[in-house]
Design a protein around this motif. Structure first.
Motif, PDB file in Angstrom:
ATOM      1  N   ILE A   1       0.821  -1.066  -0.047  1.00  0.00           N
ATOM      2  CA  ILE A   1      -0.018   0.124  -0.103  1.00  0.00           C
ATOM      3  C   ILE A   1       1.049   1.360  -0.106  1.00  0.00           C
ATOM      4  CG2 ILE A   1      -1.715   1.211   1.265  1.00  0.00           C
ATOM      5  CD1 ILE A   1      -2.607  -1.543  -0.018  1.00  0.00           C
ATOM      6  N   ARG A   2       0.881   2.232  -1.126  1.00  0.00           N
ATOM      7  CA  ARG A   2       1.750   3.197  -1.244  1.00  0.00           C
ATOM      8  C   ARG A   2       1.039   4.466  -1.617  1.00  0.00           C
ATOM      9  NH1 ARG A   2       7.240   0.921  -3.755  1.00  0.00           N
ATOM     10  NH2 ARG A   2       7.921  -0.397  -2.076  1.00  0.00           N
ATOM     11  N   ALA A   3       1.280   5.023  -2.656  1.00  0.00           N
ATOM     12  CA  ALA A   3       0.634   6.398  -2.771  1.00  0.00           C
ATOM     13  C   ALA A   3      -0.701   6.507  -3.214  1.00  0.00           C
ATOM     14  CB  ALA A   3       1.493   7.030  -4.166  1.00  0.00           C
ATOM     15  N   GLY A   4      -1.226   7.838  -3.176  1.00  0.00           N
ATOM     16  CA  GLY A   4      -2.758   7.735  -3.351  1.00  0.00           C
ATOM     17  C   GLY A   4      -3.062   9.101  -4.231  1.00  0.00           C
ATOM     18  N   ILE A   5      -2.067   9.827  -4.382  1.00  0.00           N
ATOM     19  CA  ILE A   5      -2.354  11.083  -5.138  1.00  0.00           C
ATOM     20  C   ILE A   5      -1.706  11.335  -6.361  1.00  0.00           C
ATOM     21  CG2 ILE A   5      -2.307  13.715  -4.727  1.00  0.00           C
ATOM     22  CD1 ILE A   5      -4.073  12.775  -2.783  1.00  0.00           C
ATOM     23  N   LEU A   6      -2.167  11.401  -7.620  1.00  0.00           N
ATOM     24  CA  LEU A   6      -1.807  11.423  -8.902  1.00  0.00           C
ATOM     25  C   LEU A   6      -1.888  12.911  -9.445  1.00  0.00           C
ATOM     26  CD1 LEU A   6      -3.278   8.294 -10.406  1.00  0.00           C
ATOM     27  CD2 LEU A   6      -1.058   8.365  -9.103  1.00  0.00           C
TER      28      LEU A   6
ATOM     29  N   ILE B   1      -6.928  16.191   4.938  1.00  0.00           N
ATOM     30  CA  ILE B   1      -6.271  16.979   5.990  1.00  0.00           C
ATOM     31  C   ILE B   1      -4.960  16.587   6.236  1.00  0.00           C
ATOM     32  CG2 ILE B   1      -6.710  17.704   8.482  1.00  0.00           C
ATOM     33  CD1 ILE B   1      -9.630  16.378   8.005  1.00  0.00           C
ATOM     34  N   TYR B   2      -4.002  17.560   6.037  1.00  0.00           N
ATOM     35  CA  TYR B   2      -2.700  17.274   6.568  1.00  0.00           C
ATOM     36  C   TYR B   2      -2.625  18.230   7.906  1.00  0.00           C
ATOM     37  CZ  TYR B   2      -0.653  16.170   2.057  1.00  0.00           C
ATOM     38  OH  TYR B   2      -0.668  15.454   0.514  1.00  0.00           O
ATOM     39  N   ALA B   3      -2.270  17.410   9.157  1.00  0.00           N
ATOM     40  CA  ALA B   3      -2.162  18.022  10.294  1.00  0.00           C
ATOM     41  C   ALA B   3      -0.880  18.205  10.956  1.00  0.00           C
ATOM     42  CB  ALA B   3      -3.267  16.967  11.156  1.00  0.00           C
TER      43      ALA B   3
ATOM     44  N   CYS C   1      -5.042  12.589   7.029  1.00  0.00           N
ATOM     45  CA  CYS C   1      -6.086  11.953   6.771  1.00  0.00           C
ATOM     46  C   CYS C   1      -6.533  12.004   5.394  1.00  0.00           C
ATOM     47  CB  CYS C   1      -7.541  12.564   7.276  1.00  0.00           C
ATOM     48  SG  CYS C   1      -7.365  12.753   9.086  1.00  0.00           S
ATOM     49  N   SER C   2      -6.406  10.709   4.495  1.00  0.00           N
ATOM     50  CA  SER C   2      -6.376  10.375   3.132  1.00  0.00           C
ATOM     51  C   SER C   2      -7.578   9.292   3.037  1.00  0.00           C
ATOM     52  CB  SER C   2      -5.250  10.165   2.627  1.00  0.00           C
ATOM     53  OG  SER C   2      -5.355  10.017   1.097  1.00  0.00           O
ATOM     54  N   MET C   3      -7.447   8.809   1.607  1.00  0.00           N
ATOM     55  CA  MET C   3      -8.547   8.003   1.376  1.00  0.00           C
ATOM     56  C   MET C   3      -8.273   7.031  -0.038  1.00  0.00           C
ATOM     57  SD  MET C   3     -10.915  10.914  -0.039  1.00  0.00           S
ATOM     58  CE  MET C   3     -10.535  12.235   1.170  1.00  0.00           C
ATOM     59  N   ARG C   4      -8.964   6.059  -0.355  1.00  0.00           N
ATOM     60  CA  ARG C   4      -8.829   5.534  -1.562  1.00  0.00           C
ATOM     61  C   ARG C   4     -10.102   5.654  -2.279  1.00  0.00           C
ATOM     62  NH1 ARG C   4      -4.588   6.576  -0.619  1.00  0.00           N
ATOM     63  NH2 ARG C   4      -2.757   5.354  -0.122  1.00  0.00           N
ATOM     64  N   ASN C   5     -11.285   5.428  -1.544  1.00  0.00           N
ATOM     65  CA  ASN C   5     -12.645   5.647  -2.230  1.00  0.00           C
ATOM     66  C   ASN C   5     -13.623   5.982  -1.012  1.00  0.00           C
ATOM     67  OD1 ASN C   5     -13.640   3.157  -1.076  1.00  0.00           O
ATOM     68  ND2 ASN C   5     -12.303   2.230  -2.622  1.00  0.00           N
TER      69      ASN C   5
ATOM     70  N   TYR D   1      -4.840   6.504   6.639  1.00  0.00           N
ATOM     71  CA  TYR D   1      -4.526   7.481   7.630  1.00  0.00           C
ATOM     72  C   TYR D   1      -3.032   7.249   8.091  1.00  0.00           C
ATOM     73  CZ  TYR D   1      -9.438   8.157   8.037  1.00  0.00           C
ATOM     74  OH  TYR D   1     -10.807   8.701   8.139  1.00  0.00           O
ATOM     75  N   TYR D   2      -2.343   8.333   8.332  1.00  0.00           N
ATOM     76  CA  TYR D   2      -0.999   8.194   8.761  1.00  0.00           C
ATOM     77  C   TYR D   2      -0.756   9.031  10.180  1.00  0.00           C
ATOM     78  CZ  TYR D   2       0.000   6.788   3.877  1.00  0.00           C
ATOM     79  OH  TYR D   2       0.051   6.306   2.568  1.00  0.00           O
ATOM     80  N   ILE D   3       0.044   8.695  10.997  1.00  0.00           N
ATOM     81  CA  ILE D   3       0.686   9.448  11.951  1.00  0.00           C
ATOM     82  C   ILE D   3       2.066   9.259  12.061  1.00  0.00           C
ATOM     83  CG2 ILE D   3      -1.419   9.418  13.402  1.00  0.00           C
ATOM     84  CD1 ILE D   3       0.099   7.281  15.278  1.00  0.00           C
TER      85      ILE D   3
ATOM     86  N   PRO E   1      10.474  12.278   1.006  1.00  0.00           N
ATOM     87  CA  PRO E   1       9.299  12.041   2.276  1.00  0.00           C
ATOM     88  C   PRO E   1       8.098  12.077   1.429  1.00  0.00           C
ATOM     89  CG  PRO E   1      10.654  13.905   2.247  1.00  0.00           C
ATOM     90  CD  PRO E   1      11.240  13.345   1.207  1.00  0.00           C
ATOM     91  N   PRO E   2       6.903  11.310   1.815  1.00  0.00           N
ATOM     92  CA  PRO E   2       5.759  11.244   1.155  1.00  0.00           C
ATOM     93  C   PRO E   2       4.824  12.456   1.521  1.00  0.00           C
ATOM     94  CG  PRO E   2       5.697   9.406   2.738  1.00  0.00           C
ATOM     95  CD  PRO E   2       7.116  10.276   2.682  1.00  0.00           C
ATOM     96  N   THR E   3       5.361  13.369   2.368  1.00  0.00           N
ATOM     97  CA  THR E   3       4.353  14.555   2.522  1.00  0.00           C
ATOM     98  C   THR E   3       3.989  15.343   1.517  1.00  0.00           C
ATOM     99  OG1 THR E   3       6.212  14.593   4.263  1.00  0.00           O
ATOM    100  CG2 THR E   3       4.305  16.208   4.463  1.00  0.00           C
ATOM    101  N   GLY E   4       4.687  15.180   0.358  1.00  0.00           N
ATOM    102  CA  GLY E   4       4.204  16.200  -0.595  1.00  0.00           C
ATOM    103  C   GLY E   4       3.543  15.397  -1.764  1.00  0.00           C
ATOM    104  N   ALA E   5       3.273  13.966  -1.428  1.00  0.00           N
ATOM    105  CA  ALA E   5       2.642  13.140  -2.398  1.00  0.00           C
ATOM    106  C   ALA E   5       3.598  13.079  -3.838  1.00  0.00           C
ATOM    107  CB  ALA E   5       1.254  13.397  -2.614  1.00  0.00           C
ATOM    108  N   LYS E   6       4.650  13.122  -3.745  1.00  0.00           N
ATOM    109  CA  LYS E   6       5.709  13.389  -5.047  1.00  0.00           C
ATOM    110  C   LYS E   6       6.151  12.053  -5.598  1.00  0.00           C
ATOM    111  CE  LYS E   6       4.336  17.269  -5.502  1.00  0.00           C
ATOM    112  NZ  LYS E   6       3.182  17.005  -6.218  1.00  0.00           N
TER     113      LYS E   6
END
Ligand code: FAS
Ligand code: PHB
Length: 389
Positions: free
Chosen positions: A43-48, A199-201, A210-214, A220-222, A291-296
């Motif tokens: 399970i890895r990235a979510g944003i394209l 939500i980037y907290a 707080c992210s999602m797939r559908n 979710y990540y902490i 680092p996955p923070t920027g979804a890059k």
């Protein structure tokens, strides 16, 4: 065996390159260390970014993505109980697509297999030979039998722990690395997302996302200690900690459930230069990590594939090597900007063990400036949706 491009690695980079080249009549063989199910289990990235989406369309594999993805015009940034939105669409005219890397990889595997693409799973002992000659070849073992592929070019798409980068001699390679003193504990749950956008907290207890797939699958990540293991965190402990780090309204609305996947990823910034050595080209995580923070992560793999794909088509169709000769220069120019943005977002939103009271004031001021300044929001939006290829 002979092929035009030997591709090492059956993750999104290798599969996307294989599919794009195939549609131009260029023959490839993909060598994958694991099984298809193993690769799909990560399970890895979510944003394209839109650039990735366009490549998937050009590869003819975007039909399910277009049907099932979410389009996000913005994101929420929270700090303590304060929160504000960044409207990507307003600042850039474009959005991002929410569609998991797992689904991207599944669609690519399905397309490759439907087209009779050559993918060899469970390979072992992969070695690249003669990369700095006109006749490179790759040897490997499968089921204990030695195999050889003679090829015109090799694409190293085998991720951070692969063999491709190591093939480039140490006196040729320059590596740049920054390790972060924390990791991300990620949970996948069959629960509705807590909010319609991410939500980037940032909180005094650390970062959360707080992210999602559908509509029925949330991610979710902490931020967690590097000494943590997933087993140290019960589901209840995870949910309680997540609630402490996100705004009260979101914490109230959070629907929890059993984790169906729980893993910890270390955070690192890493780039190797050059990304080409003779007839070997490095793509994606084989060459760089963010680092996955920027979804890059996945999205910088996509721009590498874009440059290499067009360079290889050019050389096979016309003999002109201009595209492949400029591959490393063009890919790195975009990668370093993504490294900067990912580093900046990570520093903006995470708690570092050695932060002084002054450092915390600077971090707060940076978030307040982003909240109050349109130019700052525009700069963030342009980086998040993806800088031009
Ligand atoms: P990959 O690592 O995905 O694929 C490489 C493939 O090569 C693998 O299938 C591997 O089995 C294979 N391989 C390795 N060595 C081999 C060998 N010797 N021979 C043959 N095959 C070999 N990015 C984001 O944008 N957001 C995220 O939240 C995010 N989370 C991540 C979490 C983790 C734990 C990791 C490791 C990365 C994460 N990333 C994230 C980044 C990730 O999405 C990568 O950018 C993306 O997988 C890059 O794809 P590839 O370059 O194909 O590399
Ligand atoms: C994810 O959904 O996995 C995700 C989204 C945005 C990030 C990182 C990961 O910045």
């Amino acid at each position: 065996m002979k092929t035009q491009v030997a591709i090492i690695g059956g993750g999104p980079s290798g599969l996307l390159l294989s599919q794009l080249l195939h549609r131009k009549g260029i023959d490839t063989v993909v060598l994958e260390r694991k099984t298809r199910d193993y690769v799909l289990g990560r399970i890895r990235a979510g944003i394209l970014e839109v650039g990735f989406v366009n490549l998937m369309r050009e590869a003819g594999v975007a039909e399910r993505m277009d049907r099932e993805c979410f389009i996000h015009d913005g994101t929420v940034i929270s700090y303590g109980d304060e929160q504000f939105g960044i409207n990507f669409k307003e600042h850039t005219g474009t959005s991002v697509v929410v569609y998991g890397q797992t689904e991207v990889t599944r669609d690519l595997y399905d397309a490759r297999e439907k087209m009779g693409g050559q993918i060899v799973f469970n390979v072992d002992q992969v070695e690249i030979h003669g990369a700095d000659s006109d006749k490179p070849y790759v040897t490997y073992q499968v089921d204990g039998t030695a195999q050889r592929i003679d090829c015109d070019y090799v694409a190293g798409c085998d991720g951070f722990h692969g063999v491709s980068r190591q093939t480039i001699p140490l006196d040729v390679r320059r590596e740049y690395e920054k390790l972060y003193p924390f990791g991300w504990l990620g949970v996948l749950s069959e629960t509705p997302p807590v909010h319609h956008e991410l939500i980037y907290a940032s909180s005094e207890r650390g970062f959360a996302l707080c992210s999602m797939r559908n509509d029925h699958l949330s991610r979710y990540y902490i931020q967690c200690s590097l000494s943590d293991a997933p087993g140290d965190w019960s589901d209840q402990m995870f949910w309680d900690e997540l609630r402490r780090r996100i705004p009260a309204e979101a914490a109230e609305a959070l629907v929890t459930g059993p984790s169906i996947e729980k893993s910890i990823a270390p955070l690192r910034s890493f780039v190797t230069e050059p990304m080409r050595w003779g007839r070997l080209f490095l793509c994606g995580d084989a060459a760089h990590i963010v680092p996955p923070t920027g979804a890059k992560g996945l999205n910088t793999a996509a721009s590498d594939i874009h440059y290499l794909y067009h360079g290889l088509v050019q050389v096979f169709e016309t003999g002109d090597t201009e595209g492949i000769d400029r591959y490393s220069e063009k890919a790195l120019a975009r990668i370093w900007k993504a490294e900067r943005f990912s580093w900046w977002m990570t520093n903006l939103l995470h708690r570092f063990p050695d932060q002084s009271p002054f450092d915390l004031k600077m971090q707060r001021a940076e978030i307040e400036f982003l909240r109050s300044n349109r130019a700052a929001q525009s700069a963030m939006a342009q980086n998040y949706v993806g800088l031009p290829y």
